[in-house]
Design an enzyme around this catalytic site. Sequence first.
Site, short mmCIF file in Angstrom:
data_model
loop_
_atom_site.label_atom_id
_atom_site.label_comp_id
_atom_site.label_asym_id
_atom_site.label_seq_id
_atom_site.Cartn_x
_atom_site.Cartn_y
_atom_site.Cartn_z
N TYR A 8 -2.14 0.51 11.02
CA TYR A 8 -2.11 -0.41 9.66
C TYR A 8 -0.86 -0.34 9.10
O TYR A 8 -0.48 -0.95 8.02
CB TYR A 8 -3.04 0.10 8.86
CG TYR A 8 -3.55 -0.02 7.43
CD1 TYR A 8 -3.81 -1.51 7.59
CD2 TYR A 8 -3.28 0.75 6.32
CE1 TYR A 8 -4.67 -1.68 5.74
CE2 TYR A 8 -3.34 0.57 4.69
CZ TYR A 8 -3.63 -1.05 5.19
OH TYR A 8 -3.69 -0.95 3.21
N GLU A 68 0.25 3.47 1.63
CA GLU A 68 0.00 3.49 3.22
C GLU A 68 1.71 3.93 3.85
O GLU A 68 1.79 4.33 4.73
CB GLU A 68 -0.75 3.12 3.81
CG GLU A 68 -1.83 3.75 3.61
CD GLU A 68 -2.04 4.99 4.17
OE1 GLU A 68 -2.46 5.50 6.05
OE2 GLU A 68 -3.59 6.18 3.47
N LYS A 96 1.35 -3.67 7.73
CA LYS A 96 2.00 -3.46 6.13
C LYS A 96 3.45 -3.57 5.60
O LYS A 96 3.97 -4.29 5.09
CB LYS A 96 1.38 -2.29 4.95
CG LYS A 96 -0.79 -3.13 5.21
CD LYS A 96 -0.47 -4.19 4.15
CE LYS A 96 -2.09 -4.08 3.71
NZ LYS A 96 -2.69 -5.54 2.64
N THR A 116 0.27 -1.39 -0.21
CA THR A 116 -0.25 0.25 -0.10
C THR A 116 0.40 1.22 0.06
O THR A 116 1.80 1.06 0.58
CB THR A 116 -1.27 0.03 1.44
OG1 THR A 116 -1.72 1.35 1.55
CG2 THR A 116 -0.26 -0.04 2.30
#
Length: 368
Positions: A152, A130, A156, A128
Amino acid sequence: MAKVALITGVTGQDGSYLSEFLLEKGYDVHGIIRRSSVDFRERIAHLEGKPHFHLHYADLGDSMSIVKVVDKVKPNEIYNLAAQSHVQVSFDSPEFTADVDATGVLRVLEAVRACHLEKTCRVYQASTSELYGKVEEVPQNENTPFHPYSPYAVAKLYGFWIVKEYREAYNMFCCSGILFNHESERRGETFVTRKITLAAARISQGLQDCLYLGNMDSLRDWGYAKDYVECMWLILQNDRPEDFVIATGVQHSVREFTQLAFKHAGIELKFEGKGIDEKGIVVKGPEKLIGKTVVAVSEDFYRPTDVVNLWGDPTKAKARLGWNPAKTSFEQLVKLMVEHDIAKVAAEGAAAKVRTNLAEYLEKGIVK
Ligand code: NAP
Ligand code: F7E
């Protein structure tokens, strides 16, 4: 013989589009599902019962269940899409998020090794944008340093590195797609885009008064999920295992998304005020809405740390995979989501009306 794919997260937005894509390509598609008290898998209901589509119970938190499915299915390709995917929720459930989004990736890789499929099974990991978090440069490409900025993203990041580690340590064909936000008419209803398109549809039909949002200055590179699943497949068809940034290369704010979504629903907005005091006021549209505040800010949707400047550079995916990041434009994406939600809300409205009528009939003794 048909290739065999195993998808974790098959009931999610991407899992459902990827299943359709792979079935179309002639794959035997196997998906992992979790037991739920409500057995209604909305996004894949149209695929259930098809001859090349199979479902298995397993959970990314349960290694043995994954080993069993991998051993039974013996996939040529695994797409690990399962995750606790909501950034805001990761602040409320950080441990669960780490277990599924970090250790879960390790469990999938270890299952491949336990079943001795390292040489025949390729693994795609749903990574991701992110990871770039509190961004260190714009736009972001495969060489941009990571700075995860939520539980999160930190989980990840482990997933990204363990995939890289297994690629180098065990010579496995496993890669990460660093995907920027991708949306669709199947997007979960608490992600900002879908929350906006549903609210625009409801407000235009008189079923909601106001949409409350958090940080409207936040910038994202939004693409269409249906276009992005093709890239997941292309990454696994590449001649060597590599990681890729998947993005459109175009950036917009939450405010711009809101303004355009409401426009497609027949409502023109003007924004006034700043920060917590910002408001979206109707300047054109249905008579009874003119001058009304239909968008406002609520602190409830602010995050402890927010990622505010994501903008991807898809040059490598374009050049090496031949992927077209401009298939669906931002304008087309917003339009298709709003049109879908206007129809959905209208149908639900009609259903609600039928229920109200039925209640009235029951009360009057017309229906026994
Ligand atoms: P989504 O709609 O939230 O779907 C998540 C899927 O994971 C669902 O099928 C869910 O099953 C499953 N899942 C959650 N916990 C699980 C567990 N413990 N065991 C097995 N399955 C579990 O997410 P999405 O938007 O399709 O995203 C797919 C993947 O890409 C995710 O890994 C996400 O983090 C990543 N990603 C998404 C985006 C994006 O913009 N959409 C961008 C970058 C990366 P249930 O239906 O049972 O809950
Ligand atoms: O937030 C801001 C919020 O929740 C986008 C996941 O698929 O993409 C997704 O994560 C932005 C943030 O997505 C509201 O603060 C304002 O800055 O739609 P979102 P996300 O956090 O970018 C990445 C790439 C993933 O990997 C994730 O799995 O919008 N925002 N007001 C709001 N966000 C929400 N949800 N709700 C609001 O009311």
